[in-house]
Write an enzyme that holds these catalytic residues in place. Structure first.
Site, short mmCIF file in Angstrom:
data_model
loop_
_atom_site.label_atom_id
_atom_site.label_comp_id
_atom_site.label_asym_id
_atom_site.label_seq_id
_atom_site.Cartn_x
_atom_site.Cartn_y
_atom_site.Cartn_z
N TYR A 144 0.86 -1.18 0.00
CA TYR A 144 0.00 0.00 0.00
C TYR A 144 0.89 1.23 0.00
O TYR A 144 1.82 1.32 0.81
CB TYR A 144 -0.89 -0.01 1.25
N ASP A 239 9.40 2.41 -0.62
CA ASP A 239 8.42 3.11 0.20
C ASP A 239 8.72 2.75 1.66
O ASP A 239 8.37 1.67 2.13
CB ASP A 239 7.01 2.68 -0.20
N LYS A 267 5.19 9.36 8.58
CA LYS A 267 5.01 8.85 9.94
C LYS A 267 6.10 9.35 10.91
O LYS A 267 6.00 10.45 11.42
CB LYS A 267 4.94 7.33 9.92
N1 HOZ Z 1 -1.16 3.34 6.31
C1 HOZ Z 1 -1.67 3.05 7.57
C2 HOZ Z 1 -2.34 1.73 7.58
N2 HOZ Z 1 -1.55 0.71 7.10
C3 HOZ Z 1 -2.56 4.05 8.20
C4 HOZ Z 1 -2.97 5.19 7.36
C5 HOZ Z 1 -4.42 5.23 7.11
O1 HOZ Z 1 -5.14 5.80 7.92
O2 HOZ Z 1 -4.82 4.70 6.08
#
Ligand code: HOZ
Length: 432
Positions: A144, A239, A267
């Site tokens: 993702y 990433d 983050k």
């Molecule tokens: N990318 C995070 C979950 N794997 C959190 C960000 C979100 O709120 O989507």
């Protein structure tokens, strides 16, 4: 536990916020529950609006690596608040941030700050396309990279959690140049490159997958990606929004000794504020406007409060012993969970890298999305609810990571393991 006020808040939220949450991953619907509304947090602990106390293994999905409210970050933020919260103009803390990232992360020569991981990955892809003059890129199933259109294909995280096959609003045109292959499958990467030898601008990868649950790279996978990219003139993008400053001070690239051309962060580098960045080889980064023709911009990019918070956090991470402590906590968790699994006979796998881990409810090793997708999500939902009732906050999805922070203690890890053991016993008993 009483969740009366959280339930009332959720009702109110649903009346004015889609689904009652500002990001789908915060919904508990996939685990048959309603979300807990947080009131305050300190160290490794969170209190909800009903006064329930939890040990937090979400850690804001990664940023809170020092725990909640670290004094150094709070003090840095307070100092900056007295000097202005947003300039929309250059300031010295931006230089300090860029210099720090370049000094600590092996492949970074130049950095552009943005406001989220989504912006970072979207911009890195655009830059790789602008630099190479090619259109296509490869991404991996279950990885993702935020929610920009071209990257929202076979994505992990909330997309996987809610089983969303394709997203209305993302046009066929927007994803026609996105090539998706299985994670940890270099043969699939090679064959895509053979099919389009002149057309692939970039391969974007989570060097440690954290958005289909934690899935480490198989031995040699990252090295092989590097060499395929070199052979075909493809930009390799790591990433590191999750793994950056977590897998080690220099991220996954330092941990595994493989250098990408571009890297994205988010983050941790914001100390809890909305921050992302992308960077890497100077000859590529210099194609960005205003130096080059590839346009990218942002009103809040390099926001001084976020820069000061992030810098304070990154500086604290350079204290001796931090990563050793995170590794020790992670090892204790992995060992304890494996003991509990062996003791109860439940079909589970623990994947862990440093302070990231996932308990997968399957009897097969999890190396790619197809493996993760086999998991028993009903059992996961029971595990989630039981852990919540025992006072442990974990992500409400099988396809997310569990995050440890420096504020956690070995006693808290042991308590988590004991609660997981009790939960495994109950799940196994009800299965008989
Ligand atoms: N990318 C995070 C979950 N794997 C959190 C960000 C979100 O709120 O989507």
């Amino acid at each position: 536990m009483n969740h009366k006020r959280s339930k009332m808040d959720f009702d109110r939220a649903q009346s004015c916020i889609p689904g009652g949450v500002n990001s789908p991953v915060r919904a508990f619907s996939n685990v048959d529950a309603t979300p807990v509304f947080y009131d305050h947090a300190q160290g490794s602990h969170v209190w909800d609006v009903d006064g329930n106390e939890y040990i937090d293994f979400i850690c804001s999905w990664g940023p809170m690596i020092l725990g909640h409210r670290p004094a150094v970050v709070e003090e840095a933020v307070k100092r900056q608040l007295a000097r202005g919260v947003s300039y929309g103009a250059p300031c010295e803390s931006e230089i300090e941030m860029a210099r720090t990232i370049c000094d600590l992360v092996p492949s970074m020569e130049k950095v552009r700050m943005v406001s989220s991981g989504t912006e970072a990955t979207m911009s890195a892809i655009r830059l790789a396309r602008g630099y190479t003059g090619r259109d296509k890129f490869i991404k991996f199933e279950g990885n993702y990279h935020g929610h920009s259109d071209a990257l929202l294909v076979s994505a992990g995280s909330g997309v996987a959690t809610f089983g969303i096959p394709g997203t209305p609003g993302v046009t066929a045109g927007a994803v026609q140049d996105t090539i998706v292959v299985p994670y940890n499958d270099i043969t699939a990467v090679e064959s895509a490159c053979k099919q389009y030898p002149q057309d692939i601008a970039a391969i974007i990868v989570e060097p440690i997958a954290g958005n289909m649950g934690v899935v480490p790279p198989q031995e040699g996978f990252l090295e092989d990606l590097r060499s395929v990219c070199d052979r075909y003139g493809i930009i390799l993008i790591f990433d590191e929004v999750i793994s950056g400053f977590r897998a080690s001070l220099g991220g996954a690239q330092q941990r595994y000794g493989v250098l990408p051309d571009l890297t994205t962060f988010g983050k941790i580098i914001g100390g809890g504020f909305p921050v992302g960045c992308f960077g890497g080889r100077a000859d590529i980064m210099d194609r960005l406007a205003p130096e080059g023709p590839v346009y990218q911009a942002g009103t809040l990019s390099g926001n001084p409060v976020a820069m000061e918070a992030g810098l304070a956090q990154i500086n604290a991470l350079q204290e001796p012993g931090i990563y050793e402590k995170l590794e020790k906590l992670g090892q204790r968790l992995e060992d304890g969970l494996n003991d509990a699994i062996n003791d109860t006979g439940i079909a589970c796998q623990v994947n862990r890298v440093g302070s990231l881990a996932t308990v997968f409810f399957t009897d097969h090793p999890v190396r790619c999305w197809d493996d993760a997708a086999q998991c028993d999500t009903e059992k996961f939902a029971r595990y989630f609810s039981s852990m919540l009732e025992s006072g442990f906050l974990i992500a409400p999805s099988q396809f997310e990571a569990l995050f440890l922070s420096c504020a956690h203690t070995l006693d808290e890890i042991d308590a988590f393991v004991a609660a997981a053991h009790r939960t495994f016993v109950a799940i196994e008993a009800s299965a008989r």
